[in-house]
Design an enzyme around this catalytic site. Sequence first.
Site, PDB file in Angstrom:
ATOM      1  N   HIS A   1     -51.811  66.356  59.592  1.00  0.00           N
ATOM      2  CA  HIS A   1     -50.947  65.242  59.181  1.00  0.00           C
ATOM      3  C   HIS A   1     -49.618  65.763  58.637  1.00  0.00           C
ATOM      4  O   HIS A   1     -48.553  65.232  58.953  1.00  0.00           O
ATOM      5  CB  HIS A   1     -51.615  64.408  58.077  1.00  0.00           C
ATOM      6  CG  HIS A   1     -52.471  63.282  58.580  1.00  0.00           C
ATOM      7  ND1 HIS A   1     -51.996  62.286  59.401  1.00  0.00           N
ATOM      8  CD2 HIS A   1     -53.776  62.981  58.355  1.00  0.00           C
ATOM      9  CE1 HIS A   1     -52.978  61.427  59.668  1.00  0.00           C
ATOM     10  NE2 HIS A   1     -54.065  61.828  59.038  1.00  0.00           N
TER      11      HIS A   1
ATOM     12  N   GLN B   1     -49.205  59.852  54.804  1.00  0.00           N
ATOM     13  CA  GLN B   1     -49.897  58.599  55.125  1.00  0.00           C
ATOM     14  C   GLN B   1     -49.545  57.485  54.135  1.00  0.00           C
ATOM     15  O   GLN B   1     -49.793  56.313  54.405  1.00  0.00           O
ATOM     16  CB  GLN B   1     -51.413  58.807  55.117  1.00  0.00           C
ATOM     17  CG  GLN B   1     -51.892  59.652  56.282  1.00  0.00           C
ATOM     18  CD  GLN B   1     -53.399  59.732  56.292  1.00  0.00           C
ATOM     19  OE1 GLN B   1     -53.979  60.550  55.598  1.00  0.00           O
ATOM     20  NE2 GLN B   1     -54.034  58.858  57.042  1.00  0.00           N
TER      21      GLN B   1
ATOM     22  N   GLY C   1     -60.483  61.708  53.134  1.00  0.00           N
ATOM     23  CA  GLY C   1     -59.325  62.585  53.039  1.00  0.00           C
ATOM     24  C   GLY C   1     -58.045  61.791  53.181  1.00  0.00           C
ATOM     25  O   GLY C   1     -58.046  60.686  53.739  1.00  0.00           O
TER      26      GLY C   1
ATOM     27  N   HIS D   1     -57.767  68.280  59.691  1.00  0.00           N
ATOM     28  CA  HIS D   1     -57.224  66.948  59.996  1.00  0.00           C
ATOM     29  C   HIS D   1     -56.048  66.624  59.052  1.00  0.00           C
ATOM     30  O   HIS D   1     -54.989  66.171  59.500  1.00  0.00           O
ATOM     31  CB  HIS D   1     -58.356  65.917  59.849  1.00  0.00           C
ATOM     32  CG  HIS D   1     -57.963  64.489  60.085  1.00  0.00           C
ATOM     33  ND1 HIS D   1     -58.474  63.730  61.109  1.00  0.00           N
ATOM     34  CD2 HIS D   1     -57.115  63.673  59.404  1.00  0.00           C
ATOM     35  CE1 HIS D   1     -57.950  62.506  61.058  1.00  0.00           C
ATOM     36  NE2 HIS D   1     -57.123  62.455  60.015  1.00  0.00           N
ATOM     37  N   GLU D   2     -56.232  66.893  57.745  1.00  0.00           N
ATOM     38  CA  GLU D   2     -55.183  66.543  56.769  1.00  0.00           C
ATOM     39  C   GLU D   2     -53.973  67.479  56.887  1.00  0.00           C
ATOM     40  O   GLU D   2     -52.833  67.030  56.754  1.00  0.00           O
ATOM     41  CB  GLU D   2     -55.738  66.563  55.331  1.00  0.00           C
ATOM     42  CG  GLU D   2     -56.944  65.660  55.067  1.00  0.00           C
ATOM     43  CD  GLU D   2     -56.797  64.235  55.561  1.00  0.00           C
ATOM     44  OE1 GLU D   2     -55.678  63.728  55.638  1.00  0.00           O
ATOM     45  OE2 GLU D   2     -57.851  63.634  55.897  1.00  0.00           O
TER      46      GLU D   2
ATOM     47  N   CYS E   1     -59.288  57.930  61.435  1.00  0.00           N
ATOM     48  CA  CYS E   1     -58.162  58.190  60.536  1.00  0.00           C
ATOM     49  C   CYS E   1     -57.700  56.867  59.946  1.00  0.00           C
ATOM     50  O   CYS E   1     -57.644  55.869  60.658  1.00  0.00           O
ATOM     51  CB  CYS E   1     -57.038  58.857  61.328  1.00  0.00           C
ATOM     52  SG  CYS E   1     -55.552  59.147  60.367  1.00  0.00           S
ATOM     53  N   LEU E   2     -57.370  56.877  58.669  1.00  0.00           N
ATOM     54  CA  LEU E   2     -56.885  55.652  58.019  1.00  0.00           C
ATOM     55  C   LEU E   2     -55.605  55.141  58.672  1.00  0.00           C
ATOM     56  O   LEU E   2     -55.280  53.962  58.573  1.00  0.00           O
ATOM     57  CB  LEU E   2     -56.617  55.912  56.528  1.00  0.00           C
ATOM     58  CG  LEU E   2     -57.838  56.188  55.654  1.00  0.00           C
ATOM     59  CD1 LEU E   2     -57.403  56.675  54.283  1.00  0.00           C
ATOM     60  CD2 LEU E   2     -58.694  54.941  55.529  1.00  0.00           C
TER      61      LEU E   2
HETATM   62 NI    NI Z   1     -56.000  60.971  59.065  1.00  0.00          NI
END
Ligand code: NI
Length: 177
Positions: free
Chosen positions: A140, A52, A47, A136-137, A94-95
């Site tokens: 963000h 991000q 995702g 989660h997204e 998470c990235l």
């Molecule tokens: Ni994330």
Amino acid sequence: MGVRWIVTYPDTVLRERAEPVTDIDGKIQQLIDDMADTMYHAQNAIGLASNQVGEPCRIIMFDISAKDAPNDLIVLLNPEIIEADGLIVNEEGCLSIIDYRADVKRSERVTVKGIDREGNPITLQKEGLAAIVLQHEIDHLNGTLFIDHISKLRRELYKRRLKKKLLKERDSSSQRL
Ligand code: NI
């Protein structure tokens, strides 16, 4: 443009509330394509949210097949959770959060409303991993990270560890000529 740089914590763009997309123009289409390239390029990514990659507009995408090419890619603009129920605990990463994973409590099922990249309204009903990724997204886009859902103590431990790591990196990079 293709693969973009992924912004990592503690960059402040991750803390901004992203603005709704009002005009799905060529720039937005390019951003969506770049986000997909970025997500499939990153290892084990399922995702991604637009902030991000440093673009604070409300776009998320996910593909829980975790392959390195579009398989079940879902792109959602201006997503909104309209219903949530149940409870599920899953280890998240998470990235944008380097080298850290932790158990996070989420709703087990969600209904999310948004628009697709052509501007058509869509409603998704998801459960399990897809429901987790959606939460989660969307977090963000509101400037919230998964580490905000863990205990303060664990968050402080992570921050301390990250600080040490960043200092170490700075020291070693300053020695290079
Ligand atoms: Ni994330």
